[in-house]
Design a protein around this motif. Sequence first.
Motif: not given
Length: 809
Positions: A247-257, A277-278, A317-323, A800-804
């Motif tokens: 999980y990443t906070t700068a883009n409220s993103g999640s990833a799985a592998h 998914n970012y 500061n939220l760059q709408i249109g980058s997801s 950006n906080f990242i937790v894995t």
Amino acid sequence: MKLKITLLFLIVNISSIYSQIVEILDKNTLVPINGVSVSQNSDQSNPLLSDLNGKIDISSFKNTEVLYFKKKMYDEISFTKEELAKVNYVIYLVENTNSLDEVVVSASKFEEKRRDVVQRIQVLRTSDLQNMNQTSTADVMSNSGNVLVQKSQQGGGSPIIRGFETNKVLMVVDGVRMNNAIYRGGHLQNIITLDNSVFDKIEVAFGPGSVVYGSDALGGVMHFYTKNPLLSESNKIKIAASAFTRYTTANSGSAAHTDISIGNSKVASLTSFSYSNYGDLRQGAVRNPYYGNFGSRNWYVKQINGIDSLFVNNDTNLQIGSSYSQIDFLQKILFKQSEKVNHILNFQYSTSSNIDRYDRLTLTNDGKPLTNLNNPKFGTWYYGPQKRMFGSYTLNLTNNNRIYDHARIIVGYQNIEESRIDRKYKKSIENHHVEKLDIITFNADFDNKLGKNEIRFGIDAYYNKVNSTAFGKNLKMDTVGLISTRYSDGGSAMYSIAGYFTHTWEISKKIILNDGIRFSNVNLNSKWINKTFFPFPFENVIQKNNAVNGNIGIVYMPNNTSRFTAGVSSGFRAPNVDDLSKVFESTQGNIIVPNPNIKPEYTYTYELGISQLLHKKILVSLNGYYTNYVNALTTQNFTFNGQDSIIYDGVMSKVTATTNAAKAYIYGLESSISGNLNEYLSVLGSFNYTYGRIVTDTTDYPLDHIAPIFGKVSFNVKLKKFRGEFFVNYNGWKRMKDYNLMGEDNESNATPFGMPAWYTANIRLTYQFNKYISLQAACENIFDQNYRQFASNISAPGRNFIVTLRGNF
């Protein structure tokens, strides 16, 4: 009574024998290490090797002997049997950060020690990639400290090496070239289609690689190696799996592998799947005074009931249109026919969601900040799903005959689809441009060791078929009409065949000579049918180009701590379909038109290097290079049917084209430091400086794609079960006087002062609970700095906080 004593004696001895099974683990990850050599001599004569579980039976050695445990990329350690008994026959190896004995492949396509190669090579290992813990391969390269990455949107990344970018830097995956006929001269996003979660390693070879790899390898070669399935060393089925969730906070993103390898002693399979998914990317809140409100996302366009509506962004500061989101899949099958023959089937597939072209969605009609409700330029601009299908068959042979010792034959097929969809603000016509490619590649490479000489030779060929279509869709009337295609509408084909020969001569233990030569033939055919939109004065363009490239270099090692290199190499790049036949608005008010008269571009690079090992621990390296750039393909002012400006997409646009500049030059300096300060602390640092100019009759003019000073400084702490890293990424100032205003430096997306210098402070932590489970946490851009990479059209992530959570089984 005698029977009991005998049984007790046998039990004690059997126990003693079994207790002499040594388990060898990575000190940081607790992962078993296979292939560790164990010998009673430090020169490792007649060693035993640890198995896939990191275990080895040392009962054959005498109790009085000192045993040496050694593996490339790990520090050597020694124990007596008595010392091993005290640690319960479990030992831990520490990874070495600066070994010149590391084996590399990218320089010659076959394994060789890095110390024997003139060319500078950086290796990112599996442990490095896992520690980086990045969301995309573009971000991995950006964090390498030696490759600068430009971005036009979050779902992208265009690597720059030694002042060369996109189609002038070669990307290779598992021995197959990724560069294709429509790799453009601007900024490229294809690197995100590679899943860094399944990489075994990445090798970056700096400088021309055309002798071994052919066209496009001017700035360097990035070779991506995916993991291979694991065979069992016994009759039992071997199963190995890994997985993570992030999980990443700068883009409220999640990833799985997840990936799993299943194999017996003959056949093994590796299956890998990743999903990410970012959300929209948040930029930093702490602004450099020179930035002001530069990069703020003050407004955005959204359709309400089918009508474009302008909205105020309350969080600028939220760059709408980058997801965006992405799916990656890999399947490999390994068949070991014999000790001398194996076969690998390799299938990869990557696809994404629609990816908004963020920079285009922030444009206004007059190129200035928004002043009225009708000023946004686009209501829609996005890339359709970027699809990459890859398949290859690899035959590996070991023969040790007069012709070759090792041979590798690879047949590959790629199917690529790219699309661009745009619509002007409050307009009903939506433009669709779709490009589809079918690519066939063939490589046959051989090596043969003859005494102190090692000879490598091979042939390679590729065929690219390009199909370019376009249509305009009226969203109100639900009708479809023709519009101009991006490339020639009659189709294009690009094909090549080449042969090369390289040679390494170990003149002595101190002097090694590298040399090589290559001949390449490249052909291109583009056809125009519909001239309704552009009355081109030609219907069919055919190009046939031949090139001869060579290199020669020498490595001098006067002792075990010093290393000097000197080399001369040439590179070439044949024009591709994108260079020759593209019609495209590169920047607002500038249109690129086809130029059938372009020729191949060449580089001649002269390089000197020195490496010094300090206190047997710290490796300091310095490389300097100078490149003569002949017939450089750059974007220049042009005319179309005698006019310097034409109407394109309803806008009067200045005509430009890809042309051969008379001459250009690039020179630079690269330095690095790496090593273990002690058993627990290591240091890693890099510095890169590049300067490039186009030679003119008056004052030399800036060459585009020239990065400012950049690099990285990192301190690593490695303890049992724990790894920590504090690092700083930094960039120097790119002044406006150093921008190429006609090329791809995107000065319109810079501040009036150019791109100010910046740095970020970052920290990463990993704790290994056991050999199965680890937890990673990171904070990137700790001080929430607002900054933007050179030539980028989207601001970099803020804090950006990242937790894995990661597992290996």
